[in-house]
Design an enzyme around this catalytic site. Structure first.
Site, PDB file in Angstrom:
ATOM      1  N   HIS A 289      18.926  13.908  49.364  1.00 40.80           N
ATOM      2  CA  HIS A 289      20.023  14.474  48.584  1.00 40.80           C
ATOM      3  C   HIS A 289      19.478  15.270  47.396  1.00 40.80           C
ATOM      4  O   HIS A 289      18.514  14.848  46.753  1.00 40.80           O
ATOM      5  CB  HIS A 289      20.904  13.367  48.014  1.00 40.80           C
ATOM      6  CG  HIS A 289      21.805  12.707  49.006  1.00 40.80           C
ATOM      7  ND1 HIS A 289      21.325  11.914  50.036  1.00 40.80           N
ATOM      8  CD2 HIS A 289      23.165  12.689  49.106  1.00 40.80           C
ATOM      9  CE1 HIS A 289      22.359  11.444  50.722  1.00 40.80           C
ATOM     10  NE2 HIS A 289      23.472  11.899  50.194  1.00 40.80           N
ATOM     11  N   ASN A 320      11.293  10.592  48.176  1.00 40.01           N
ATOM     12  CA  ASN A 320      12.732  10.366  48.119  1.00 40.01           C
ATOM     13  C   ASN A 320      13.079   8.945  47.686  1.00 40.01           C
ATOM     14  O   ASN A 320      13.878   8.736  46.767  1.00 40.01           O
ATOM     15  CB  ASN A 320      13.340  10.655  49.496  1.00 40.01           C
ATOM     16  CG  ASN A 320      14.835  10.452  49.541  1.00 40.01           C
ATOM     17  OD1 ASN A 320      15.549  10.784  48.602  1.00 40.01           O
ATOM     18  ND2 ASN A 320      15.315   9.884  50.632  1.00 40.01           N
ATOM     19  N   ASP A 420      10.000  26.168  31.297  1.00 45.87           N
ATOM     20  CA  ASP A 420       9.297  27.453  31.432  1.00 45.87           C
ATOM     21  C   ASP A 420       8.394  27.460  32.657  1.00 45.87           C
ATOM     22  O   ASP A 420       8.315  28.457  33.378  1.00 45.87           O
ATOM     23  CB  ASP A 420       8.455  27.726  30.181  1.00 45.87           C
ATOM     24  CG  ASP A 420       9.284  28.230  29.011  1.00 45.87           C
ATOM     25  OD1 ASP A 420      10.414  28.704  29.242  1.00 45.87           O
ATOM     26  OD2 ASP A 420       8.799  28.146  27.869  1.00 45.87           O
ATOM     27  N   GLU A 423      10.479  27.795  35.771  1.00 38.11           N
ATOM     28  CA  GLU A 423      10.953  29.176  35.876  1.00 38.11           C
ATOM     29  C   GLU A 423       9.844  30.092  36.390  1.00 38.11           C
ATOM     30  O   GLU A 423      10.089  30.985  37.210  1.00 38.11           O
ATOM     31  CB  GLU A 423      11.451  29.665  34.518  1.00 38.11           C
ATOM     32  CG  GLU A 423      12.768  29.042  34.083  1.00 38.11           C
ATOM     33  CD  GLU A 423      13.272  29.581  32.760  1.00 38.11           C
ATOM     34  OE1 GLU A 423      14.498  29.620  32.563  1.00 38.11           O
ATOM     35  OE2 GLU A 423      12.431  29.969  31.916  1.00 38.11           O
ATOM     36  N   ASP A 429      16.197  31.827  36.143  1.00 35.73           N
ATOM     37  CA  ASP A 429      16.498  31.792  34.714  1.00 35.73           C
ATOM     38  C   ASP A 429      17.368  30.563  34.463  1.00 35.73           C
ATOM     39  O   ASP A 429      18.586  30.614  34.561  1.00 35.73           O
ATOM     40  CB  ASP A 429      17.222  33.068  34.294  1.00 35.73           C
ATOM     41  CG  ASP A 429      17.486  33.133  32.790  1.00 35.73           C
ATOM     42  OD1 ASP A 429      16.957  32.261  32.058  1.00 35.73           O
ATOM     43  OD2 ASP A 429      18.213  34.044  32.356  1.00 35.73           O
ATOM     44  N   GLN A 439      17.108  28.398  24.142  1.00 37.36           N
ATOM     45  CA  GLN A 439      16.314  28.380  25.370  1.00 37.36           C
ATOM     46  C   GLN A 439      14.821  28.429  25.065  1.00 37.36           C
ATOM     47  O   GLN A 439      14.032  27.648  25.621  1.00 37.36           O
ATOM     48  CB  GLN A 439      16.680  29.569  26.257  1.00 37.36           C
ATOM     49  CG  GLN A 439      18.052  29.519  26.886  1.00 37.36           C
ATOM     50  CD  GLN A 439      18.266  30.690  27.832  1.00 37.36           C
ATOM     51  OE1 GLN A 439      17.524  30.879  28.788  1.00 37.36           O
ATOM     52  NE2 GLN A 439      19.262  31.503  27.547  1.00 37.36           N
ATOM     53  N   GLU A 443      12.970  25.030  26.340  1.00 35.06           N
ATOM     54  CA  GLU A 443      12.359  25.256  27.644  1.00 35.06           C
ATOM     55  C   GLU A 443      10.836  25.195  27.603  1.00 35.06           C
ATOM     56  O   GLU A 443      10.186  25.096  28.637  1.00 35.06           O
ATOM     57  CB  GLU A 443      12.821  26.601  28.208  1.00 35.06           C
ATOM     58  CG  GLU A 443      14.294  26.618  28.575  1.00 35.06           C
ATOM     59  CD  GLU A 443      14.726  27.919  29.232  1.00 35.06           C
ATOM     60  OE1 GLU A 443      13.884  28.825  29.366  1.00 35.06           O
ATOM     61  OE2 GLU A 443      15.898  28.026  29.624  1.00 35.06           O
TER      62      GLU A 443
END
Length: 449
Positions: A289, A320, A420, A423, A429, A439, A443
């Site tokens: 999930h 998991n 970061d 990303e 983003d 942010q 981040e």
């Protein structure tokens, strides 16, 4: 985005369609009365007769009534997407607001598109039932990504007077709005649910749409799906979501047992492969999930929604059942301790090692890609209102990135990283709805609590 058929458009224009109201969860469908939905006088509003050439705030008189335009104008350029000669154009964090009420608005439909070659824009529909004194968001955030007008439908189910407002979220893109239509319910005898939700709060995409996913079949690798209890970007070619986003607070945690009703997602576009419940059998990988079953135990419908295969990824069993399970338990513990959380979970890369050993790139006859990495970002805030406004540079954000291997450490804290870094690995983003200054601060931090 929903598209009207020719028949549906004729019904809308001539207000001659009779529809049965959808059953309310927990009610007997046969006890609900038939309803007749008709266009409210003055709608659809096409903005053809109005004139406003500047973005400065001001009122515009239209056939539907008087509207307030803020950082918005009525455009007629070739680059304005429109039906007819004009449409609304909104920039920055602008808005258009009805300064009048309509009665018993059960459905609102709005056409929208990007202005010219601008980047994608995100906007919301809000409503007020007290003459504009207080406002609440209805439906989810809408991301506008194409230059062709698309129609989105909001099932508002309001009883009594109400007015509406479109709010664009901050960003450099401009959005065109046209054919604003409101239908009323003329025969309802059971009052609709008009519970007012704190503006914007608890939306599954409140923290942003990481990949600017859209419900557009022309975007099969980044197809936005709203599953009520979570939202996701689906990748048709991988047979899994790119990411899944959801909100969780104490009201989501109840006593509903695990449903275990794994099933194909039949809401995927026609012609797309739909991974069956048996698609992972014998592969050495769990049906993992993204939005966990145990995060949605408030009702059978909520729990069952998590067992759609569009919410699953092929996940190494120890990842998991141990590492990820421990992180999920920890997250629910934060909620029971008096917090609410916004969670984004996703995958990237190709090739994982399950219980069969060796690196596996695909399963289910090549229809499902096995990811190399599984990541999650959790924003933690104390229970309260105005959630976006309460996320600051000191807000706790937990970012975790695990390899999809069976030899994984069961301690999820070993795999903490920064937003970061995720990303950089994904190109997304994340937390894009937050101010850039916030942010930049949260981040970059690796959680260490």
């Amino acid at each position: 985005m929903k598209h009207f058929s020719v028949v549906a458009l004729l019904c809308l224009l001539f207000a001659s369609c009779t529809k049965d109201k959808l059953p309310v969860p927990g009610q007997n469908p046969t006890s609900l009365p038939a309803t007749v939905e008709t266009l409210i006088s003055g709608f659809p509003e096409g903005f053809e007769s109005g004139s406003k050439a500047a973005y400065a705030i001001g009122n515009v008189s239209l056939p539907s009534g008087t509207w307030s335009f803020d950082e918005a104008l009525i455009g007629n350029l070739a680059t304005d997407a429109k039906n007819g000669g004009k449409s609304v154009r909104i920039r920055n964090s602008g808005s258009i607001t009805m300064l009048f009420d309509v009665n018993n608005a059960v459905q609102v439909s709005i056409a929208h598109a990007k202005f010219g070659s601008d980047v994608a824009s995100t906007w919301q529909l809000w409503y007020s039932t007290d003459g504009g004194a207080n406002w609440a968001q209805t439906g989810s955030n809408v991301v506008t990504v194409t230059t062709t007008l698309q129609t989105v439908v909001f099932n508002t189910n309001l009883s009594g007077p109400a007015r509406f407002q479109i709010r664009k979220l901050a960003g450099s893109g401009r959005v065109n709005i046209d054919d604003f239509s409101i239908e009323s319910d003329t025969t309802t005898t059971n009052p609709p649910d008009t519970t007012v939700i704190t503006p914007g709060d608890n939306s599954n995409l409140l923290m942003g749409n990481p990949s600017n996913a859209a419900t557009d079949i022309a975007m099969p690798a980044n197809y936005l799906m709203d599953k009520t209890y979570y939202s996701l970007s689906y990748n048709r070619d991988r047979g899994t979501p790119n990411w899944v986003s959801w909100h969780m607070n104490a009201s989501d945690l109840g006593s509903t047992p695990r449903q275990d009703d794994y099933r194909a997602d039949n809401s995927l576009p026609s012609g797309w492969y739909r991974v069956p419940s048996s698609g992972y059998s014998g592969s050495g990988f769990d049906r993992g999930h993204n939005c966990p079953s145990a995060d949605r135990t408030s009702s059978v419908a909520a729990n069952s929604a998590t067992f759609l295969m569009s919410n699953m990824i092929p996940q190494a069993p120890n990842n998991n059942q141990q590492t990820w399970n421990n992180l999920e338990d920890y997250t629910r513990g934060l909620v029971t301790a008096g917090n609410e959380v916004y969670v984004i979970s996703g995958v990237y890369g190709t090739g994982g090692t399950g219980s069969n050993g060796g690196v596996t790139n695909t399963i289910n006859g090549g229809n499902v890609t096995v990811p190399s990495n599984i990541w999650k970002v959790i924003v933690v805030i104390p229970n309260g209102n105005n959630d976006l406004g309460r996320v600051t540079t000191s807000t706790r954000v937990i970012a975790v990135n695990t390899p999809n291997t069976n030899s994984i450490n069961s301690n999820w804290k070993v795999y903490r990283t920064s937003v970061d870094a995720i990303e950089a690995a994904t190109g997304y983003d994340l937390l894009s709805s937050l101010p850039v200054s916030v942010q930049n601060s949260i981040e970059a931090v690796v959680d260490n609590l």
